[in-house]
Write a protein that holds these residues in place. Structure first.
Motif, PDB file in Angstrom:
ATOM      1  N   HIS A  94    -121.106  36.304   6.301  1.00 47.16           N
ATOM      2  CA  HIS A  94    -120.460  35.036   6.598  1.00 47.16           C
ATOM      3  C   HIS A  94    -120.347  34.812   8.099  1.00 47.16           C
ATOM      4  N   TYR A 120    -120.682  27.414  -2.591  1.00 51.42           N
ATOM      5  CA  TYR A 120    -120.714  28.448  -1.550  1.00 51.42           C
ATOM      6  C   TYR A 120    -120.788  27.811  -0.166  1.00 51.42           C
ATOM      7  N   PHE A 123    -117.448  27.611   1.022  1.00 52.13           N
ATOM      8  CA  PHE A 123    -116.986  28.865   1.635  1.00 52.13           C
ATOM      9  C   PHE A 123    -117.332  28.853   3.126  1.00 52.13           C
ATOM     10  N   GLU A 127    -115.140  28.936   6.449  1.00 53.48           N
ATOM     11  CA  GLU A 127    -115.343  30.035   7.408  1.00 53.48           C
ATOM     12  C   GLU A 127    -115.557  29.467   8.807  1.00 53.48           C
ATOM     13  N   ASP A 147    -110.987  31.966  -2.105  1.00 47.08           N
ATOM     14  CA  ASP A 147    -111.129  33.413  -2.215  1.00 47.08           C
ATOM     15  C   ASP A 147    -112.050  33.732  -3.386  1.00 47.08           C
ATOM     16  N   ASN A 148    -112.136  35.010  -3.741  1.00 50.34           N
ATOM     17  CA  ASN A 148    -113.074  35.402  -4.798  1.00 50.34           C
ATOM     18  C   ASN A 148    -112.472  35.368  -6.200  1.00 50.34           C
ATOM     19  N   ASN A 226    -120.611  40.014   0.344  1.00 51.52           N
ATOM     20  CA  ASN A 226    -119.736  38.981   0.908  1.00 51.52           C
ATOM     21  C   ASN A 226    -118.582  38.597  -0.017  1.00 51.52           C
ATOM     22  N   ILE A 227    -118.910  38.265  -1.253  1.00 49.54           N
ATOM     23  CA  ILE A 227    -117.871  37.745  -2.143  1.00 49.54           C
ATOM     24  C   ILE A 227    -116.783  38.772  -2.448  1.00 49.54           C
ATOM     25  N   GLN A 229    -115.409  40.677  -0.533  1.00 51.63           N
ATOM     26  CA  GLN A 229    -114.507  40.702   0.623  1.00 51.63           C
ATOM     27  C   GLN A 229    -113.938  39.322   0.960  1.00 51.63           C
ATOM     28  N   TYR A 230    -114.327  38.307   0.219  1.00 51.06           N
ATOM     29  CA  TYR A 230    -114.026  36.928   0.602  1.00 51.06           C
ATOM     30  C   TYR A 230    -112.604  36.526   0.224  1.00 51.06           C
ATOM     31  N   ASP A 231    -111.804  36.192   1.222  1.00 57.61           N
ATOM     32  CA  ASP A 231    -110.436  35.723   0.992  1.00 57.61           C
ATOM     33  C   ASP A 231    -109.936  35.058   2.274  1.00 57.61           C
TER      34      ASP A 231
END
Length: 311
Positions: A94, A120, A123, A127, A147-148, A226-227, A229-231
């Motif tokens: 990201h 996405y 996202f 970001e 988030d995920n 990526n996902i 860890q995505y938050d």
């Protein structure tokens, strides 16, 4: 269509993730050649739109939706590194994709941009807005998540669907980023595509399958690295740009609850729900969606008198 918080080109349903059918210019950004298209008046506010689905998406999706605004705005669409026609030099993080957006902003010569993205791409729009806050004039999001947590909801929705019977093993492979090659990605994509639209048309699903540009390496990295860890929930309250959030009522993969969370976290944001749409209100309720975006941008990012929308 219903609205919450502060809120208030007709199109046949077309492949959201189809390859673009117009010629791009290739621009080197951060050591990677990106396929880019620019539409609209040179002196208009710049809008950069990010496509969804790394390794499956392309600039065709934002070109079809945000391209409608090119009579008023300078619209930039592109294939992210590892997707569509762009080069696939890593990394696919990201941070790198956000840096590529900023490289495009510099290349087009804009101090600030309207940042837009769906799924996405949403996202990545968030970001960018949190990594480069001073560069964002306004933020437009569609059918996305902060988030995920959407993955658990989406898997449950897929397995409970009465529309089609989803192969659990293929569902897990595409969601976990474990597809073996481009052909396997195509097979897994075909498995879940029937879930996306408000109205199901098997023929259109197969058209999408055939039109999609498959790049499994970017897909696998996005979903396996990526996902998990995505938050962004902790940083979204720091967003100061005016923000519009749109979502289809029956979106299976990033349900309305995800957009509601974003609206609760981003100060002063607006949430608009499209009642007869799945994951793609920009296609399924094209006129209403486009009107909503135009009215929002006209309010928060008016076009200066020097711009010539007729060009």
């Amino acid at each position: 269509m219903s609205t919450e918080d502060e809120s208030t080109r007709s199109a046949e349903v077309s492949p959201e993730f189809a390859a673009a059918d117009t010629a791009a210019q290739f621009v080197e950004i951060n050591g990677n050649r990106l396929a880019v298209e620019v539409l609209g008046p040179e002196d208009a506010p710049v809008l950069i739109a990010h496509h969804g689905a790394p390794g499956l998406g392309s600039r065709a999706e934002p070109l079809a939706s945000f391209g409608r605004l090119a009579d008023t705005y300078r619209v930039v669409v592109f294939d992210a590194r590892g997707s569509g026609e762009s080069e696939g030099n890593g990394p696919y993080s990201h941070e790198q994709w956000a840096a590529d957006i900023d490289g495009l902003r510099e290349w087009i010569g804009a101090e600030q941009i309207i940042m837009a993205g769906g799924s996405y791409g949403g996202f990545m729009a968030m970001e960018y807005a949190t990594h480069y806050p001073d560069r964002v004039r306004a933020l437009v999001l569609r059918d996305t998540s902060p988030d995920n947590s959407h993955e658990e909801k989406a898997r449950a929705n897929a397995l409970a669907s009465a529309r089609v019977r989803v192969d659990r093993e293929k569902l897990d492979r595409i969601f976990q980023g474990r597809v073996r090659d481009d052909d396997d990605l195509r097979d897994c994509w075909r498995e879940i595509l029937p879930l996306y639209d408000y109205d199901y048309d098997p023929a259109k699903v197969e058209q999408r399958v055939q039109a999609t540009p498959y790049r499994y390496q970017a897909h696998n990295y996005a979903f396996s690295v990526n996902i998990p860890q995505y938050d962004l929930k902790a940083v979204l309250p720091s967003v100061t740009a005016p923000t519009l959030i749109t979502v289809g009522r029956t979106d299976w993969i990033t349900p309305v609850a995800c957009s509601t969370t974003i609206a609760e976290l981003v100060p002063g944001s607006r949430l608009v729900i499209f009642e007869k749409s799945g994951h793609s209100p920009q296609i399924e309720e094209a006129d209403a969606w486009t009107k909503t975006v135009r009215e929002f941008l006209a309010e928060v990012c008016p076009v200066p008198p020097t711009a010539n929308p007729a060009r």
